[in-house]
Design a protein around this motif. Structure first.
Motif, short mmCIF file in Angstrom:
data_model
loop_
_atom_site.label_atom_id
_atom_site.label_comp_id
_atom_site.label_asym_id
_atom_site.label_seq_id
_atom_site.Cartn_x
_atom_site.Cartn_y
_atom_site.Cartn_z
N ASN A 37 0.83 -1.22 0.00
CA ASN A 37 0.00 0.00 0.00
C ASN A 37 0.86 1.27 0.00
OD1 ASN A 37 -2.62 1.22 0.07
ND2 ASN A 37 -2.24 1.76 2.21
N GLY A 38 2.04 1.18 -0.54
CA GLY A 38 2.88 2.37 -0.64
C GLY A 38 3.39 2.88 0.70
N GLY A 39 3.59 1.99 1.66
CA GLY A 39 4.27 2.41 2.87
C GLY A 39 3.40 2.79 4.05
N TRP A 40 2.09 2.61 3.93
CA TRP A 40 1.25 2.90 5.10
C TRP A 40 0.05 1.98 5.13
CZ3 TRP A 40 -3.64 5.75 5.23
CH2 TRP A 40 -4.16 6.00 3.94
N VAL A 41 -0.68 2.00 6.25
CA VAL A 41 -1.82 1.10 6.42
C VAL A 41 -3.08 1.94 6.60
CG1 VAL A 41 -2.80 -0.77 7.80
CG2 VAL A 41 -0.32 -0.61 7.52
N SER A 42 -4.04 1.73 5.72
CA SER A 42 -5.29 2.51 5.77
C SER A 42 -6.35 1.77 6.57
CB SER A 42 -5.79 2.77 4.35
OG SER A 42 -5.90 1.52 3.68
#
Ligand SMILES: Cc1cc2nc3c(=O)[nH]c(=O)nc-3n(C[C@H](O)[C@H](O)[C@H](O)COP(=O)(O)O)c2cc1C
Ligand code: SF4
Ligand code: FES
Lengths: 157, 424
Positions: A37-42
């Motif tokens: 996810n491009g380096g983060w957690v939603s």
């Protein structure tokens, strides 16, 4: 809606079977989400994991919020984590971080406008003999000078 | 002089592979251990005087002896969280010699009859984790892990677990919570992990260096192991030296080694100024002054007598250009950031300390705040679930009394006595 790749789902499935309890798979699975996810957690990724793992969202959130390495909001392509603990602070990393923030016109923890960088001050990374040092994504960069650090960031592809 | 027992082959790039490790006597001691009775291995470790290298210095063989004989599954956990600021020895050990750790762990697991172990590695050590994971796979492929290892009839499985950024997961019960997939919050002891640990089963938690050392106790015997070190501090130990010396790095010396020798010989002497102070044992350990350093030897008892501790074996050396107010500011920030928040004295106290030191630097403090700092620190000691609260208090109680003049000057003049007005 975020969804893990087929490989990612397979990974989570294996992790669920890897340890004595399925909850132990939460940390590795959050890492997998962060990677995809491009380096983060939603938030929707947590819901997705909850479905996939059969673990309540609240339980996953508890772990997610406890650990600093899970990013709670989007980060730049390069997450620059500058160690500002004792040995590195002595070697000038606090000033170096200020320099980065200044030159990139961004606040700590925020993403630069072009989406390339997020700068964060972190605690000791266990490379104090090579201070000043920083970690960019997974890699360590050691024995820095302000110039070498600046060039290094410029040259990141 | 360095005495290289653990680190003898660390310069050999091949040492990290199974083949290279075997070429230097790797897994010979495992074979030897399998011919011994488990209780004899424990007795040997006890007799060697080996003390835990993770911080508390608890005798390893004694800890192993606490395991109850109730037929429950026992677990072995290797503490590779290495979060104590300015400690970087476990990372080197894992990167250079993963099989040394694995061999030490299999021997230890055999001694305590444990079928399963984990190496809990801090999340930032991605590279070390890769090296160790690869080595574990090599060991499985060679029949050194799994069922009936080397035809001994002993089964053992080993795995790694990667943390995700929390100093508190280095505390053994915090680590167990984390491994169980929870927040890494410590639990009240007793029960100690040896009685009720991972999944409420008897669990031994030992540091990387402790477990690796077990191999050499089996190789050389307790008597030979004890030849290095002092009466109460047996063996060699890795020291991670950082700060104002010419050659910072990890050095393996016999316990009891004079700190001045380490600075002058191994570390190539002071850099950038005269010796002012040192923090031995990780930032939780109270600081010692140049005068004290002259007499300091690197063993558990000498440093304890000086009111500080050997801890994890990290040493930060500071020259006379270092402002102690500034150093304490960095240190108190760390503990404030890392308190898990369960206990009021720790949660509130670390916040107070950080704020008070900050106010000295910002020029809003009063002289009475110096005593307040110590008062807050004193109230944080010995009344919490884990030792982080003490770890946050001790540096204050070391630095403030010993460098009180620097705090007074800062409050009165609004700038650092050491750095001068130009840095104000
Ligand atoms: C706040 C806190 C942090 C700790 N961090 C570590 C650590 O990073 N590594 C470690 O080996 N021990 C650490 N310890 C000590 C462990 O709780 C435990 O005593 C140790 O792992 C036991 O192993 P040993 O007997 O081989 O030293 C920490 C303790 C506390 C209170
Ligand atoms: S002493 Fe601090 S870190 Fe330890 S359990 Fe209590 S609040 Fe958490
Ligand atoms: S202080 Fe920066 S790596 Fe340890």
């Amino acid at each position: 809606m975020f969804e893990l790749s087929a490989d990612g789902k397979e990974f989570v499935k294996k992790e669920l079977a890897r340890y004595e309890t399925i909850e132990s798979a939460i940390i590795p699975s959050l890492y997998q989400v962060q990677k995809e996810n491009g380096g983060w957690v939603s938030e929707d990724a947590i819901a997705h994991l909850s479905d996939l793992m059969g673990i309540p969202e609240a339980r996953i959130n508890e772990v997610f919020h406890f650990y600093t390495m899970f990013n709670k909001k989007p980060v730049g392509k390069y997450h620059v984590q500058v160690c500002c603990n004792v040995a590195c602070a002595m070697a000038g990393t606090r000033e170096m971080t200020d320099m980065f923030l200044d030159e990139h016109k961004v606040k700590e923890g925020e993403m630069t406008e072009d989406g390339r960088f997020t700068f964060t001050r972190v605690e000791c990374l266990g490379a104090c003999d090579k201070a000043p040092m920083m970690q960019v994504n997974e890699d360590y960069y050691e024995d820095l000078t302000p110039e070498s650090a600046r060039n290094l960031l410029r040259d990141l592809k | 002089m360095e005495v290289k027992i653990l680190t003898e082959h660390y310069d050999d790039d091949n040492f990290r592979t199974l083949e290279g490790y075997k070429a230097k006597g790797g897994y010979v001691e495992l074979e030897k251990a399998f011919k011994m009775k488990p209780e004899d291995i424990i007795a040997e470790v006890k007799a060697s005087g080996l003390r835990g290298r993770g911080g508390a210095g608890f005798p390893t063989g004694v800890k192993w002896g606490f395991l109850p004989n109730n037929g429950e599954t026992r677990y072995l956990l290797c503490n590779a969280d290495e979060g104590e600021p300015c400690t970087f020895k476990d990372r080197m050990m894992m990167e250079r010699a993963p099989h040394q750790l694995i061999e030490g762990m299999i021997i230890s697991a055999f001694a305590i009859s444990s079928p399963k172990s984990y190496i809990y590695i801090r999340g930032e050590y991605v590279y070390a984790a890769k090296v160790v994971e690869k080595a574990i796979k090599e060991a499985y492929d060679a029949g050194l892990l799994g069922k009936n290892i080397m035809g001994s009839g002993f089964d053992h499985d080993m795995d790694i677990y990667l943390g995700a950024g929390a100093y508190i997961c280095g505390e053994e019960t915090g680590m167990i919570s984390s491994l169980e997939g929870k927040k890494g919050q410590p639990k009240l002891k007793p029960p100690f992990p040896a009685v009720q640990g991972y999944l409420k089963k008897p669990t031994i938690v030992n540091n990387v260096e402790t477990l690796a050392a077990v191999k050499y106790i089996i190789r050389d015997g307790a008597e030979a192991y004890k030849k290095h070190g002092t009466e109460k501090s047996a063996g060699t130990k890795l020291f991670s030296v950082a700060g104002d010396v010419n050659k910072p790095g990890n050095y393996e010396v016999p316990l009891g080694y004079p700190l001045m020798d380490l600075i002058n010989n191994e570390c190539g002497g002071m850099k950038g100024g005269e010796l002012k102070a040192a923090i031995p044992g990780g930032t939780s350990a109270p600081i010692i002054t140049a005068e004290e350093i002259q007499k300091a030897t690197l063993d558990y008892e000498c440093l304890a007598e000086m009111g500080t501790m050997l801890g994890s074996g990290s040493i930060v050396i500071m020259n006379d250009k270092r402002c102690m107010v500034d150093m304490l500011k960095v240190i108190s920030h760390f503990y404030h950031h890392e308190s898990c928040g369960q206990c009021t004295p720790c949660r509130e106290g670390t916040g107070w300390l950080h704020k008070l030191v900050g106010s000295v630097v910002e020029g809003t403090a009063q002289e009475t705040d110096i005593d307040l700092l110590c008062e807050v620190a004193n109230k944080m000691k010995g009344r919490t679930i884990c030792a982080l609260s003490d770890a946050a208090a001790l540096p204050v109680l070391g630095i403030v009394p010993k460098f009180r003049d620097e705090f007074q000057f800062f409050i009165r003049e609004g700038y650092s006595k050491v750095k001068g007005q130009a840095h104000a």
